[in-house]
Design a protein around this motif. Structure first.
Motif, PDB file in Angstrom:
ATOM      1  N   LEU A 184      47.173  58.377  39.691  1.00 23.13           N
ATOM      2  CA  LEU A 184      45.988  59.203  39.920  1.00 23.13           C
ATOM      3  C   LEU A 184      46.266  60.176  41.057  1.00 23.13           C
ATOM      4  O   LEU A 184      46.626  59.754  42.157  1.00 23.13           O
ATOM      5  CB  LEU A 184      44.782  58.340  40.301  1.00 23.13           C
ATOM      6  N   PRO A 185      46.108  61.485  40.810  1.00 20.73           N
ATOM      7  CA  PRO A 185      46.256  62.439  41.911  1.00 20.73           C
ATOM      8  C   PRO A 185      45.045  62.376  42.841  1.00 20.73           C
ATOM      9  O   PRO A 185      43.999  61.817  42.477  1.00 20.73           O
ATOM     10  CB  PRO A 185      46.330  63.792  41.196  1.00 20.73           C
ATOM     11  N   ALA A 186      45.183  62.922  44.028  1.00 22.14           N
ATOM     12  CA  ALA A 186      44.094  62.907  45.004  1.00 22.14           C
ATOM     13  C   ALA A 186      42.823  63.498  44.385  1.00 22.14           C
ATOM     14  O   ALA A 186      42.858  64.539  43.729  1.00 22.14           O
ATOM     15  CB  ALA A 186      44.492  63.698  46.239  1.00 22.14           C
ATOM     16  N   GLY A 187      41.719  62.796  44.561  1.00 27.20           N
ATOM     17  CA  GLY A 187      40.429  63.261  44.058  1.00 27.20           C
ATOM     18  C   GLY A 187      40.087  62.798  42.657  1.00 27.20           C
ATOM     19  O   GLY A 187      38.954  62.961  42.208  1.00 27.20           O
ATOM     20  N   ALA A 188      41.042  62.214  41.944  1.00 27.63           N
ATOM     21  CA  ALA A 188      40.798  61.794  40.556  1.00 27.63           C
ATOM     22  C   ALA A 188      40.127  60.425  40.519  1.00 27.63           C
ATOM     23  O   ALA A 188      40.312  59.588  41.402  1.00 27.63           O
ATOM     24  CB  ALA A 188      42.106  61.754  39.781  1.00 27.63           C
ATOM     25  N   THR A 189      39.340  60.208  39.474  1.00 33.10           N
ATOM     26  CA  THR A 189      38.709  58.906  39.249  1.00 33.10           C
ATOM     27  C   THR A 189      39.011  58.455  37.824  1.00 33.10           C
ATOM     28  O   THR A 189      39.395  59.257  36.966  1.00 33.10           O
ATOM     29  CB  THR A 189      37.187  58.974  39.449  1.00 33.10           C
ATOM     30  N   LEU A 190      38.806  57.163  37.579  1.00 36.43           N
ATOM     31  CA  LEU A 190      39.101  56.610  36.266  1.00 36.43           C
ATOM     32  C   LEU A 190      38.252  55.366  36.050  1.00 36.43           C
ATOM     33  O   LEU A 190      38.093  54.543  36.959  1.00 36.43           O
ATOM     34  CB  LEU A 190      40.589  56.230  36.196  1.00 36.43           C
ATOM     35  N   SER A 191      37.699  55.230  34.839  1.00 34.30           N
ATOM     36  CA  SER A 191      37.022  53.998  34.446  1.00 34.30           C
ATOM     37  C   SER A 191      37.899  53.300  33.420  1.00 34.30           C
ATOM     38  O   SER A 191      38.212  53.871  32.376  1.00 34.30           O
ATOM     39  CB  SER A 191      35.642  54.285  33.856  1.00 34.30           C
ATOM     40  N   LEU A 192      38.310  52.080  33.747  1.00 31.38           N
ATOM     41  CA  LEU A 192      39.221  51.318  32.891  1.00 31.38           C
ATOM     42  C   LEU A 192      38.451  50.238  32.150  1.00 31.38           C
ATOM     43  O   LEU A 192      37.829  49.369  32.766  1.00 31.38           O
ATOM     44  CB  LEU A 192      40.300  50.654  33.742  1.00 31.38           C
ATOM     45  N   ASN A 193      38.494  50.291  30.829  1.00 31.29           N
ATOM     46  CA  ASN A 193      37.880  49.256  30.012  1.00 31.29           C
ATOM     47  C   ASN A 193      38.930  48.207  29.656  1.00 31.29           C
ATOM     48  O   ASN A 193      40.019  48.549  29.209  1.00 31.29           O
ATOM     49  CB  ASN A 193      37.300  49.854  28.727  1.00 31.29           C
ATOM     50  N   LEU A 194      38.583  46.949  29.860  1.00 30.73           N
ATOM     51  CA  LEU A 194      39.458  45.831  29.537  1.00 30.73           C
ATOM     52  C   LEU A 194      38.640  44.795  28.773  1.00 30.73           C
ATOM     53  O   LEU A 194      37.422  44.725  28.950  1.00 30.73           O
ATOM     54  CB  LEU A 194      40.019  45.209  30.825  1.00 30.73           C
ATOM     55  N   PRO A 195      39.271  43.994  27.911  1.00 29.65           N
ATOM     56  CA  PRO A 195      38.520  42.959  27.207  1.00 29.65           C
ATOM     57  C   PRO A 195      37.717  42.107  28.196  1.00 29.65           C
ATOM     58  O   PRO A 195      38.275  41.583  29.167  1.00 29.65           O
ATOM     59  CB  PRO A 195      39.614  42.153  26.504  1.00 29.65           C
ATOM     60  N   LEU A 225      46.944  42.997  45.951  1.00 29.17           N
ATOM     61  CA  LEU A 225      46.461  42.730  44.602  1.00 29.17           C
ATOM     62  C   LEU A 225      44.965  42.470  44.661  1.00 29.17           C
ATOM     63  O   LEU A 225      44.507  41.665  45.483  1.00 29.17           O
ATOM     64  CB  LEU A 225      47.191  41.525  44.009  1.00 29.17           C
ATOM     65  N   ALA A 226      44.212  43.155  43.806  1.00 37.81           N
ATOM     66  CA  ALA A 226      42.781  42.900  43.657  1.00 37.81           C
ATOM     67  C   ALA A 226      42.576  42.112  42.371  1.00 37.81           C
ATOM     68  O   ALA A 226      42.821  42.632  41.276  1.00 37.81           O
ATOM     69  CB  ALA A 226      42.001  44.207  43.611  1.00 37.81           C
ATOM     70  N   ALA A 227      42.193  40.829  42.509  1.00 41.11           N
ATOM     71  CA  ALA A 227      41.830  40.026  41.344  1.00 41.11           C
ATOM     72  C   ALA A 227      40.395  40.386  40.973  1.00 41.11           C
ATOM     73  O   ALA A 227      39.500  40.365  41.826  1.00 41.11           O
ATOM     74  CB  ALA A 227      41.950  38.544  41.670  1.00 41.11           C
ATOM     75  N   LEU A 228      40.182  40.728  39.718  1.00 43.66           N
ATOM     76  CA  LEU A 228      38.883  41.253  39.285  1.00 43.66           C
ATOM     77  C   LEU A 228      38.031  40.166  38.638  1.00 43.66           C
ATOM     78  O   LEU A 228      38.546  39.256  37.991  1.00 43.66           O
ATOM     79  CB  LEU A 228      39.098  42.399  38.288  1.00 43.66           C
ATOM     80  N   THR A 229      36.721  40.292  38.804  1.00 46.04           N
ATOM     81  CA  THR A 229      35.808  39.430  38.073  1.00 46.04           C
ATOM     82  C   THR A 229      35.805  39.863  36.606  1.00 46.04           C
ATOM     83  O   THR A 229      36.270  40.957  36.260  1.00 46.04           O
ATOM     84  CB  THR A 229      34.387  39.530  38.633  1.00 46.04           C
ATOM     85  N   GLN A 230      35.278  39.019  35.741  1.00 51.17           N
ATOM     86  CA  GLN A 230      35.221  39.373  34.328  1.00 51.17           C
ATOM     87  C   GLN A 230      34.105  40.391  34.086  1.00 51.17           C
ATOM     88  O   GLN A 230      33.131  40.465  34.834  1.00 51.17           O
ATOM     89  CB  GLN A 230      35.044  38.111  33.487  1.00 51.17           C
ATOM     90  N   GLY A 231      34.249  41.180  33.051  1.00 49.19           N
ATOM     91  CA  GLY A 231      33.311  42.256  32.750  1.00 49.19           C
ATOM     92  C   GLY A 231      33.993  43.272  31.859  1.00 49.19           C
ATOM     93  O   GLY A 231      35.108  43.059  31.391  1.00 49.19           O
ATOM     94  N   GLU A 232      33.326  44.390  31.635  1.00 45.95           N
ATOM     95  CA  GLU A 232      33.850  45.351  30.666  1.00 45.95           C
ATOM     96  C   GLU A 232      34.707  46.448  31.275  1.00 45.95           C
ATOM     97  O   GLU A 232      35.653  46.913  30.660  1.00 45.95           O
ATOM     98  CB  GLU A 232      32.681  45.984  29.889  1.00 45.95           C
ATOM     99  N   ALA A 233      34.371  46.909  32.476  1.00 46.30           N
ATOM    100  CA  ALA A 233      35.087  48.064  33.019  1.00 46.30           C
ATOM    101  C   ALA A 233      35.147  47.990  34.533  1.00 46.30           C
ATOM    102  O   ALA A 233      34.309  47.359  35.179  1.00 46.30           O
ATOM    103  CB  ALA A 233      34.406  49.364  32.590  1.00 46.30           C
TER     104      ALA A 233
END
Length: 283
Positions: A184-195, A225-233
């Motif tokens: 991701l370049p500076a200023g960019a954002t992203l929403s990641l969908n995972l099962p 490392l960021a371990a994520l909670t379960q969810g959609e995105a």
């Protein structure tokens, strides 16, 4: 997307310096004291050095049973060989996904005497029904890994799973993993969908990633490392400078784990049997 389906940061873990193989220096993020495993992921190491003495001894011949090893190279050159006749030439951007199954003996040795050696090794558990399956080897050059350009700049390399309709080359893995390498370049954002039911983590390997964590944003630093909670995105962004990170997710197995060294089974008896089988040359 409702807020109830958003993933959040469950915890942030820093790796610990250690060595493995013939003495290769690395950062162990999963598989250490702070995070012994993140089902189905048993281990995550980052190796990165431009000091030849840190990596030249490589990973000489050693056995595995009961899980999968994944090597992803960012820089440098390693050669794989195993007792099933598979050979691999791992250069920058290449990936190797090896299913040890009932038993394999392999080595990964540097093919360079100087320069930067940089990459990751991930261990993925196998379900009990697949632990004694036949070994399998998948390897893909950088040119075989699709890269999706993002509208706001940056890119996602899709090693496994599907991103924006593009599927990675790794296939036939029991835990149905997703494995992305994101820039991701500076200023960019992203929403990641995972099962939604998959366990997932983000590991930052360059600069600082901003992660939306409920009503706030939290920084995840290089080497964390960021371990994520379960969810959609999960929503992330690069604030001050370009950031690079991997995102990995997989179906949790929710099975007992008995592990010792290079063997990961469901019971201590199965681990003991693995030692016997290896000593008797049955791998």
């Amino acid at each position: 997307m409702s807020s109830t389906s958003s993933r959040r940061i469950g915890r942030i873990v820093r790796g610990m310096a250690t060595s493995d193989g013939g003495g290769v220096k690395l950062n162990r993020v999963i598989g250490g004291h702070d995070l012994p495993m993140l089902d189905p992921f048993l281990l995550l190491d980052e190796f990165r050095s431009d000091i030849p003495g840190d990596y030249l001894a490589g990973f000489p011949e050693h056995p595995h049973r009961g899980f999968e090893t994944v090597t992803y190279m960012l820089a440098g050159h390693m050669q794989h060989g195993d007792n099933k006749g598979n050979t691999g030439d791992l250069g920058p951007g290449s990936v190797q996904w090896m299913t040890a199954g009932r038993g394999i003996v392999h080595s990964e040795m540097p093919q360079q005497e100087d320069g930067l050696m940089w990459g990751f090794q991930l261990w993925v558990n196998l379900p009990a029904k697949d632990k004694m399956t036949a070994p399998r080897y998948q390897e893909f050059a950088a040119s075989e890994i699709p890269q999706v350009a993002l509208a706001g700049g940056g890119s996602v390399k899709v090693i496994a799973g599907t991103f924006d309709g593009v599927s990675g080359p790794v296939s036939g893995v029991a835990t149905q993993p997703s494995y992305y390498d994101v820039l991701l370049p500076a200023g960019a954002t992203l929403s990641l969908n995972l099962p939604a039911e998959h366990h997932a983590f983000i590991y930052v390997y360059q600069n600082v990633l901003s992660v939306v964590d409920g009503p706030q944003e939290r920084p995840v630093q290089r080497g964390e490392l960021a371990a994520l909670t379960q969810g959609e995105a999960i929503a992330v962004g690069a604030r001050g400078e370009e950031v690079r990170f991997i995102v990995v997710a997989g179906q949790p197995l929710n099975e007992p784990v008995a592990r010792y060294g290079p063997f990961v089974m469901n019971t201590a008896e199965e681990v003991q049997q693995a030692f016997v089988d290896y000593q008797q040359g049955l791998f």
